[in-house]
Scaffold this motif. Structure first.
Motif, short mmCIF file in Angstrom:
data_model
loop_
_atom_site.label_atom_id
_atom_site.label_comp_id
_atom_site.label_asym_id
_atom_site.label_seq_id
_atom_site.Cartn_x
_atom_site.Cartn_y
_atom_site.Cartn_z
N VAL A 145 0.45 -1.35 0.17
CA VAL A 145 -0.05 -0.33 0.42
C VAL A 145 1.32 1.40 -0.30
N THR A 146 0.45 2.23 -1.12
CA THR A 146 1.75 3.42 -0.59
C THR A 146 0.64 4.73 -0.48
N GLY A 147 1.45 5.34 0.35
CA GLY A 147 0.45 6.65 0.66
C GLY A 147 1.66 7.81 0.92
N TYR A 148 1.34 9.11 0.33
CA TYR A 148 1.35 10.25 0.49
C TYR A 148 0.91 11.43 1.65
N PHE A 149 2.28 12.48 1.41
CA PHE A 149 1.95 13.33 2.35
C PHE A 149 1.72 15.30 1.55
N GLN A 150 0.53 15.15 1.57
CA GLN A 150 0.78 16.01 0.94
C GLN A 150 0.90 17.51 1.40
N THR A 151 0.56 17.63 2.36
CA THR A 151 1.34 19.04 2.77
C THR A 151 2.83 18.77 3.90
N PHE A 152 4.44 19.63 2.81
CA PHE A 152 5.32 19.11 3.08
C PHE A 152 6.26 20.26 3.44
N SER A 153 7.56 20.12 3.89
CA SER A 153 8.36 21.46 3.18
C SER A 153 9.52 20.53 4.42
N ASP A 166 2.77 17.41 7.05
CA ASP A 166 1.94 17.37 8.55
C ASP A 166 1.61 16.36 8.36
N VAL A 167 0.99 15.36 9.69
CA VAL A 167 0.44 14.17 9.39
C VAL A 167 -1.18 14.48 8.91
N ASN A 168 -1.57 15.38 9.19
CA ASN A 168 -3.12 15.57 8.84
C ASN A 168 -3.10 15.68 7.69
N SER A 169 -1.96 15.86 6.53
CA SER A 169 -2.15 15.52 5.01
C SER A 169 -1.79 14.52 4.66
N ILE A 170 -2.16 13.43 5.74
CA ILE A 170 -1.86 11.65 4.97
C ILE A 170 -2.79 11.28 3.84
N ASN A 171 -2.73 10.94 3.72
CA ASN A 171 -3.51 10.33 1.86
C ASN A 171 -2.88 8.77 1.24
N THR A 172 -3.86 7.68 1.42
CA THR A 172 -3.61 6.78 1.29
C THR A 172 -4.50 6.55 0.38
N ASN A 173 -4.77 6.99 -0.10
CA ASN A 173 -6.47 6.51 -1.30
C ASN A 173 -7.75 6.15 -0.74
N HIS A 177 0.74 14.59 17.82
CA HIS A 177 1.28 14.72 16.98
C HIS A 177 1.37 14.54 15.64
N GLY A 178 0.96 16.52 14.84
CA GLY A 178 0.57 15.86 14.19
C GLY A 178 1.68 16.46 13.14
N GLU A 179 3.26 16.38 13.42
CA GLU A 179 4.31 16.20 12.29
C GLU A 179 4.96 15.63 12.71
N ILE A 180 5.72 15.14 11.07
CA ILE A 180 6.72 14.19 11.17
C ILE A 180 8.30 15.50 11.13
N ARG A 181 9.53 15.08 11.64
CA ARG A 181 10.05 15.48 11.37
C ARG A 181 11.04 15.29 11.25
N PHE A 182 12.64 15.51 10.34
CA PHE A 182 13.65 14.82 10.13
C PHE A 182 14.82 16.04 9.67
N VAL A 183 15.52 16.24 11.31
CA VAL A 183 17.54 16.81 10.46
C VAL A 183 18.15 16.30 10.41
N GLY A 184 18.31 16.64 9.08
CA GLY A 184 19.19 15.96 8.40
C GLY A 184 20.62 16.90 9.28
N ASN A 185 22.08 16.06 9.40
CA ASN A 185 22.77 16.99 10.45
C ASN A 185 24.52 16.17 9.66
N ARG A 186 24.57 15.45 8.15
CA ARG A 186 25.91 14.98 7.91
C ARG A 186 25.46 14.50 6.16
N TYR A 187 26.23 14.80 5.24
CA TYR A 187 25.83 14.79 3.85
C TYR A 187 26.79 14.46 3.34
N GLU A 188 27.16 12.99 3.34
CA GLU A 188 27.72 12.12 2.59
C GLU A 188 28.33 11.55 1.66
#
Length: 178
Positions: free
Chosen positions: A27-35, A56-63, A82-93
């Motif tokens: 099953v595929t899902g999408y987040f429609q609102t992200f930055s 924005d987890v409220n923007s989840i869409n799995t059809n 917990h309405g937000e997923i957050r990734f903070v990248g700190n090293r690009y290798e």
């Protein structure tokens, strides 16, 4: 060298996830609102200072509205708390050619764990409007249970309804700012 800021071009980007259902289909899902916001030294992504992704987890869409409502519930993401997923990248290798590993911390449902994502730089170009754009394909895998998404069910025959492994896939286009 000067710091360059990059922001998401949302009309040319997408973030999706894939999960096995009953261990027989995906099953595929999408987040429609992200930055996405990134900072580099000059235009060189090999010298990436930071990458911040939020969804924005409220923007989840799995059809499937019923499944989306279940995913927003306390059984999974608990978007009320917990309405937000957050990734903070700190090293690009850089690993080879246009391939790299992006190391950082992923927070889902209040749980933060280190994650390494595979990144492929598609290129950097100037569009017909004079904007400098960079394109990336980002992939990775996480354990949903590690992030507190522990809902589970088993069929009468003993099959798992939803797998633990979540595959991540994003097509990201960034626009150079200023």
């Amino acid at each position: 060298m000067a710091t360059t800021k990059w922001s998401l071009d949302p009309t040319h980007s997408e973030v999706q996830f894939k999960v096995k259902h009953l261990m027989i289909t995906t099953v595929t899902g999408y987040f429609q609102t992200f930055s996405v916001e990134a900072e580099t030294e000059g235009d060189d992504f090999d010298n990436t200072a930071s990458v911040v992704f939020t969804a924005d987890v409220n923007s989840i869409n799995t059809n499937n509205e019923q499944r989306d409502t279940h995913l927003k519930s306390p059984d999974f993401f608990d978007t009320a708390n917990h309405g937000e997923i957050r990734f903070v990248g700190n090293r690009y290798e850089k690993t080879s050619g246009d391939s790299a590993k992006l190391h950082g911390d992923l927070t889902i449902k209040g749980n933060t764990h280190p994650v390494t994502l595979d990144v492929e730089l598609g290129g950097i170009v100037v569009d017909p409007y004079g904007q400098t754009k960079a394109g990336f394909t980002v992939t990775g895998k996480i354990s949903r249970k590690e992030f507190g998404l522990t809902w589970s069910a088993v069929t009468e025959a003993g099959s798992v309804v939803v797998s633990d492994e979540i595959r991540l896939h994003a097509e990201i286009q960034l626009v150079k700012q200023g």
